[in-house]
Design a protein around this motif. Structure first.
Motif, PDB file in Angstrom:
ATOM      1  N   TRP A 166       0.807  -1.209   0.000  1.00  0.00           N
ATOM      2  CA  TRP A 166       0.000   0.000   0.000  1.00  0.00           C
ATOM      3  C   TRP A 166       0.849   1.272   0.000  1.00  0.00           C
ATOM      4  N   THR A 167       1.919   1.286   0.774  1.00  0.00           N
ATOM      5  CA  THR A 167       2.673   2.525   0.973  1.00  0.00           C
ATOM      6  C   THR A 167       3.876   2.665   0.040  1.00  0.00           C
ATOM      7  N   THR A 168       4.154   1.659  -0.768  1.00  0.00           N
ATOM      8  CA  THR A 168       5.302   1.739  -1.680  1.00  0.00           C
ATOM      9  C   THR A 168       4.925   1.590  -3.146  1.00  0.00           C
ATOM     10  N   ASP A 169       3.820   0.934  -3.421  1.00  0.00           N
ATOM     11  CA  ASP A 169       3.364   0.762  -4.800  1.00  0.00           C
ATOM     12  C   ASP A 169       2.567   2.008  -5.206  1.00  0.00           C
ATOM     13  N   PRO A 170       3.022   2.768  -6.206  1.00  0.00           N
ATOM     14  CA  PRO A 170       2.306   3.993  -6.609  1.00  0.00           C
ATOM     15  C   PRO A 170       0.849   3.768  -6.958  1.00  0.00           C
ATOM     16  N   ASN A 171       0.506   2.557  -7.406  1.00  0.00           N
ATOM     17  CA  ASN A 171      -0.885   2.270  -7.764  1.00  0.00           C
ATOM     18  C   ASN A 171      -1.787   2.139  -6.539  1.00  0.00           C
ATOM     19  N   TRP A 172      -1.193   1.929  -5.352  1.00  0.00           N
ATOM     20  CA  TRP A 172      -1.986   1.698  -4.156  1.00  0.00           C
ATOM     21  C   TRP A 172      -1.820   2.791  -3.104  1.00  0.00           C
ATOM     22  N   VAL A 173      -0.964   3.766  -3.367  1.00  0.00           N
ATOM     23  CA  VAL A 173      -0.740   4.835  -2.382  1.00  0.00           C
ATOM     24  C   VAL A 173      -2.006   5.659  -2.168  1.00  0.00           C
ATOM     25  N   LYS A 174      -2.616   6.123  -3.256  1.00  0.00           N
ATOM     26  CA  LYS A 174      -3.819   6.957  -3.103  1.00  0.00           C
ATOM     27  C   LYS A 174      -4.995   6.174  -2.526  1.00  0.00           C
ATOM     28  N   PRO A 175      -5.243   4.902  -2.947  1.00  0.00           N
ATOM     29  CA  PRO A 175      -6.297   4.144  -2.256  1.00  0.00           C
ATOM     30  C   PRO A 175      -6.070   4.025  -0.764  1.00  0.00           C
ATOM     31  N   ALA A 176      -4.810   3.879  -0.332  1.00  0.00           N
ATOM     32  CA  ALA A 176      -4.520   3.799   1.095  1.00  0.00           C
ATOM     33  C   ALA A 176      -4.874   5.110   1.791  1.00  0.00           C
ATOM     34  N   ILE A 177      -4.532   6.226   1.170  1.00  0.00           N
ATOM     35  CA  ILE A 177      -4.846   7.529   1.761  1.00  0.00           C
ATOM     36  C   ILE A 177      -6.359   7.751   1.802  1.00  0.00           C
ATOM     37  N   ILE A 178      -7.055   7.322   0.751  1.00  0.00           N
ATOM     38  CA  ILE A 178      -8.514   7.473   0.703  1.00  0.00           C
ATOM     39  C   ILE A 178      -9.173   6.660   1.810  1.00  0.00           C
ATOM     40  N   ALA A 265       1.689  10.350  -3.951  1.00  0.00           N
ATOM     41  CA  ALA A 265       1.092  11.031  -2.806  1.00  0.00           C
ATOM     42  C   ALA A 265       1.288  12.536  -2.861  1.00  0.00           C
ATOM     43  N   LEU A 266       1.838  13.049  -3.957  1.00  0.00           N
ATOM     44  CA  LEU A 266       2.108  14.476  -4.078  1.00  0.00           C
ATOM     45  C   LEU A 266       0.819  15.210  -4.439  1.00  0.00           C
ATOM     46  N   PHE A 267       0.106  15.654  -3.430  1.00  0.00           N
ATOM     47  CA  PHE A 267      -1.104  16.423  -3.649  1.00  0.00           C
ATOM     48  C   PHE A 267      -0.758  17.901  -3.861  1.00  0.00           C
ATOM     49  N   TYR A 268      -1.720  18.626  -4.398  1.00  0.00           N
ATOM     50  CA  TYR A 268      -1.470  20.019  -4.799  1.00  0.00           C
ATOM     51  C   TYR A 268      -1.012  20.867  -3.621  1.00  0.00           C
ATOM     52  N   VAL A 269      -1.666  20.743  -2.473  1.00  0.00           N
ATOM     53  CA  VAL A 269      -1.303  21.569  -1.317  1.00  0.00           C
ATOM     54  C   VAL A 269       0.058  21.174  -0.767  1.00  0.00           C
ATOM     55  N   ILE A 270       0.426  19.905  -0.886  1.00  0.00           N
ATOM     56  CA  ILE A 270       1.760  19.485  -0.457  1.00  0.00           C
ATOM     57  C   ILE A 270       2.818  20.158  -1.329  1.00  0.00           C
TER      58      ILE A 270
END
Length: 318
Positions: A166-178, A265-270
């Protein structure tokens, strides 16, 4: 106004003058009572907004005086590839998180509405996670969604499912945060539960007499009657989704780590925060902030336009 008062009989003119003086006194008293808010708004909101608009037109690094560059910062936004990446991540997050968040909030609210005496306990239990500091939630994300021994993968492994990284695969990072964002679902649940409690029971009784089943009662009665609260929850959470920062930053950027899925995980506000406080590009960050403001404003205006057809307010003529 004075000419109208002068044309009145003496007794009525006296009463009119007295009412006008009383109105002035009440206005002065009201302004005196709200003056702390007015001062706070001017100092902490209005002035920063005006200053930010000016800084967005400058090259400013905090150390040196601002250097006016016109619209260069805004033009640079279209050339910066990380703007597209961060904005795309944010749009994806908002498009998935907001509907899921609202659906889970509504489901929990409907369950609690049927809980009877136990509703008070569960209402408190579901709301308590909102008291958790966002930084702690970011740490919780890393612990629960750890690809090796995290709680989620341990549960999935119990059912014979090999959980993702979840925390290392780019395909699963955003689902983990959601999924982590659902930790604070209690606040919206409380709002929707209050709305459900205000739906007249007579409507459900009449629907049962007419032979409506549970699904029909939900679609035809519950959703329309709480549509105002639903709309409020959607708008507030949409704005919050576009401003998501703390949990993702704590989990993926707080330690200065620049590997392992940070791009996902690079969101706009970050990215805005990085430009302002890590790279000291205050002018560029101010331009980013105004672009985000315009995006949120446009989306909110669209939601308000759509709400005129979908939202029902009691007593409103249709």
């Amino acid at each position: 106004m004075a000419a109208v008062v002068d044309s009145l009989p003496a007794e009525e003119r006296t009463r009119a003058v007295a009412r006008r003086r009383r109105g002035r006194r009440e206005t002065r008293a009201a302004l005196l009572f709200i003056s702390p808010w007015i001062i706070g708004f001017l100092v902490f909101t209005a002035w920063p907004l005006v200053n930010s608009a000016y800084l967005s037109l400058t090259d400013y690094d905090v150390i040196n005086d601002p250097n006016f560059v016109g619209l260069d910062n805004y033009r640079q936004l279209f050339e910066d590839p990380k703007i597209a990446t961060s904005l795309g991540n944010t749009l994806f997050y908002a498009a998935v998180q907001v509907p899921l968040y609202v659906l889970v909030s509504l489901a929990l609210a409907m369950l609690l509405n049927k809980a009877g005496r136990a509703a008070g306990f569960f209402r408190t239990a579901f709301y308590l996670p909102n008291m958790t500091p966002p930084v702690a939630v970011g740490v919780l994300l890393l612990l629960v969604f750890n690809g090796q021994n995290g709680l989620i993968n341990e549960v999935l492994g119990f059912f014979g499912i090999d959980g993702p990284n979840w925390t290392t695969d780019p395909n699963w990072v955003k689902p983990a945060i959601i999924l982590t964002s659902l930790w604070s679902v209690g606040s919206s649940m409380i709002i929707l539960l209050a709305a459900l409690r205000n739906v007249p029971q007579e409507l459900y009784d009449a629907a049962r007499v007419d032979g409506a089943n549970g699904w029909q009662r939900t679609v035809r009665i519950t959703i329309p009657m709480i549509s105002g609260a639903l709309f409020f929850v959607v708008v507030i959470n949409t704005i919050a989704a576009f401003q998501t920062f703390t949990e993702a930053y704590t989990a993926f950027f707080g330690s200065g780590n620049t590997t392992y899925g940070n791009e996902a995980a690079l969101f706009y506000v970050i990215y805005l925060f990085q430009q302002a406080f890590e790279f000291l590009n205050m002018g560029y960050a101010s331009a980013m902030a105004w672009v985000l403001f315009v995006i949120i404003l446009l989306i909110t205006l669209v939601q308000l336009r759509v709400s005129k057809r979908l939202v029902y307010y009691e007593g409103e003529q249709r």
